[in-house]
Motif scaffolding. Structure first.
Motif, mmCIF file in Angstrom:
data_model
loop_
_atom_site.group_PDB
_atom_site.id
_atom_site.type_symbol
_atom_site.label_atom_id
_atom_site.label_comp_id
_atom_site.label_asym_id
_atom_site.label_seq_id
_atom_site.Cartn_x
_atom_site.Cartn_y
_atom_site.Cartn_z
ATOM 1 N N VAL A 181 19.429 -64.164 -27.574
ATOM 2 C CA VAL A 181 20.837 -64.387 -27.245
ATOM 3 C C VAL A 181 21.503 -63.071 -26.859
ATOM 4 C CG1 VAL A 181 23.091 -65.063 -28.164
ATOM 5 C CG2 VAL A 181 21.083 -66.449 -28.674
ATOM 6 N N ALA A 182 21.208 -62.023 -27.590
ATOM 7 C CA ALA A 182 21.786 -60.713 -27.283
ATOM 8 C C ALA A 182 21.370 -60.253 -25.894
ATOM 9 C CB ALA A 182 21.347 -59.689 -28.329
ATOM 10 N N LEU A 183 20.083 -60.461 -25.566
ATOM 11 C CA LEU A 183 19.593 -60.101 -24.227
ATOM 12 C C LEU A 183 20.313 -60.928 -23.159
ATOM 13 C CD1 LEU A 183 17.618 -58.608 -22.370
ATOM 14 C CD2 LEU A 183 15.963 -60.450 -22.806
ATOM 15 N N TYR A 184 20.451 -62.204 -23.410
ATOM 16 C CA TYR A 184 21.137 -63.103 -22.470
ATOM 17 C C TYR A 184 22.575 -62.633 -22.227
ATOM 18 C CZ TYR A 184 23.720 -67.225 -20.875
ATOM 19 O OH TYR A 184 24.553 -68.078 -20.177
ATOM 20 N N GLU A 185 23.282 -62.297 -23.325
ATOM 21 C CA GLU A 185 24.677 -61.883 -23.192
ATOM 22 C C GLU A 185 24.786 -60.569 -22.430
ATOM 23 O OE1 GLU A 185 26.960 -63.767 -23.656
ATOM 24 O OE2 GLU A 185 26.599 -65.104 -25.346
ATOM 25 N N GLU A 186 23.838 -59.671 -22.696
ATOM 26 C CA GLU A 186 23.844 -58.378 -21.998
ATOM 27 C C GLU A 186 23.633 -58.576 -20.509
ATOM 28 O OE1 GLU A 186 22.191 -55.151 -19.916
ATOM 29 O OE2 GLU A 186 20.825 -56.649 -20.756
ATOM 30 N N ARG A 187 22.690 -59.469 -20.150
ATOM 31 C CA ARG A 187 22.409 -59.732 -18.734
ATOM 32 C C ARG A 187 23.576 -60.482 -18.069
ATOM 33 N NH1 ARG A 187 17.844 -56.954 -16.682
ATOM 34 N NH2 ARG A 187 16.991 -56.073 -18.593
ATOM 35 N N ARG A 188 24.197 -61.365 -18.822
ATOM 36 C CA ARG A 188 25.337 -62.122 -18.265
ATOM 37 C C ARG A 188 26.511 -61.184 -17.982
ATOM 38 N NH1 ARG A 188 29.637 -65.998 -20.170
ATOM 39 N NH2 ARG A 188 29.321 -65.297 -22.316
ATOM 40 N N LYS A 189 26.715 -60.228 -18.900
ATOM 41 C CA LYS A 189 27.794 -59.267 -18.697
ATOM 42 C C LYS A 189 27.514 -58.381 -17.489
ATOM 43 C CE LYS A 189 30.358 -55.636 -21.128
ATOM 44 N NZ LYS A 189 30.475 -54.872 -22.399
ATOM 45 N N ARG A 190 26.244 -58.041 -17.289
ATOM 46 C CA ARG A 190 25.871 -57.149 -16.196
ATOM 47 C C ARG A 190 25.816 -57.885 -14.853
ATOM 48 N NH1 ARG A 190 19.997 -54.402 -16.285
ATOM 49 N NH2 ARG A 190 20.768 -53.716 -18.336
ATOM 50 N N ALA A 191 25.189 -59.064 -14.834
ATOM 51 C CA ALA A 191 24.931 -59.760 -13.570
ATOM 52 C C ALA A 191 25.891 -60.913 -13.296
ATOM 53 C CB ALA A 191 23.491 -60.283 -13.557
ATOM 54 N N GLY A 192 26.635 -61.322 -14.319
ATOM 55 C CA GLY A 192 27.512 -62.483 -14.131
ATOM 56 C C GLY A 192 26.803 -63.779 -14.446
ATOM 57 N N VAL A 193 25.486 -63.729 -14.483
ATOM 58 C CA VAL A 193 24.645 -64.876 -14.833
ATOM 59 C C VAL A 193 23.626 -64.398 -15.857
ATOM 60 C CG1 VAL A 193 23.032 -66.624 -14.003
ATOM 61 C CG2 VAL A 193 24.915 -65.868 -12.534
ATOM 62 N N GLY A 194 23.575 -65.081 -17.004
ATOM 63 C CA GLY A 194 22.650 -64.642 -18.043
ATOM 64 C C GLY A 194 21.225 -65.055 -17.778
ATOM 65 N N ALA A 195 21.040 -66.278 -17.267
ATOM 66 C CA ALA A 195 19.689 -66.802 -17.011
ATOM 67 C C ALA A 195 19.736 -67.702 -15.795
ATOM 68 C CB ALA A 195 19.186 -67.565 -18.229
ATOM 69 N N ALA A 196 18.644 -67.705 -15.043
ATOM 70 C CA ALA A 196 18.569 -68.513 -13.832
ATOM 71 C C ALA A 196 17.167 -69.067 -13.673
ATOM 72 C CB ALA A 196 18.942 -67.666 -12.614
#
Length: 244
Positions: A181-196
């Motif tokens: 979840v922490a990784l997902y949130e970090e990626r979502r904050k950076r890319a605007g999308v956490g997972a695709a």
């Protein structure tokens, strides 16, 4: 990082929930009803001011009419008194004086009658103008009231949907490891999308076809390995629709 393929699939569900929530936030800030209310606000103020101004002019005209009618009543009373005095007068001098005064009163009454008639016509004209301004004001106020009602209803629906999404999100987050979840949130904050999802050779995060070398590395990676979109950095989840 390693994560079971089922956990990675739940990341896609989480991303969908977050995307829906983002759409709700956009709708809340760009509601058609609210936009329309803003657009007609100046017209509302203009029509309210016009109605108020028309009422002020009408009230002045009515006041003037009341003054004329009051003067006319006083003149009529004076005439009645002089006629009564004339009927009982015996002196030639008194009769002449009363008759002269009655002639003056008659001319004054005629003038007041003409003024009253003209003022009545003015009041009638101004009343019609005021009624038109009030009707125009009520028309746009009714439109605004309808927009307000529909906006508030839409907002309530958005709040309910947001509450449901928050519940769904908590359920999903609780089913995932804190590290993932922490990784997902970090990626979502950076890319605007956490997972695709990887659909065929296309990353739904970037909507771009992944280059051959990157795609080969991705397809050869173990199923439980957490991968990333080469273009956006979002977590890239492989599914049955992904290239193999």
């Amino acid at each position: 990082m390693k994560a079971h393929p089922k956990e990675q699939l739940r990341l896609l569900e989480l991303a969908q929930v977050d995307a829906r929530h983002a759409r709700l936030q956009h709708l809340a800030k760009n509601m058609p009803e609210q936009i329309h209310l803003v657009e007609i606000e100046q017209d509302r103020r203009t029509r309210r001011a016009a109605a108020a101004e028309a009422l002020g002019v009408l009230e002045d005209a009515r006041s003037e009419l009341a003054t004329i009618q009051s003067d006319s009543k006083l003149v009529a009373e004076r005439r009645a008194r002089d006629e009564k005095r004339l009927s009982s007068a015996s002196s030639t001098k008194d009769i002449a004086a009363l008759q002269a005064e009655l002639d003056t009163i008659a001319r004054r009454q005629e003038t007041l009658d003409d003024q009253e008639l003209a003022q009545l016509e003015q009041v009638e004209t101004l009343t019609e103008a005021h009624d038109e301004k009030v009707a125009a004001m009520r028309e746009i106020e009714a439109q605004a009231a309808d927009l307000l009602e529909r906006r508030d209803l839409a907002r309530e629906n958005l709040r309910k949907e947001a509450k449901e999404l928050a519940t769904d999100r908590k359920t999903l987050v609780d089913s995932l490891s804190a590290e993932l979840v922490a990784l997902y949130e970090e990626r979502r904050k950076r890319a605007g999308v956490g997972a695709a999802e990887l659909v065929g050779k296309v990353s739904t995060a970037s909507q771009e076809t992944i280059e051959t070398a990157d795609l080969a590395r991705i397809t050869k990676a173990p199923a439980d390995e957490v991968l990333f979109c080469p273009d956006t950095g979002a977590i890239l989840v492989r599914t049955e629709r992904s290239a193999s």
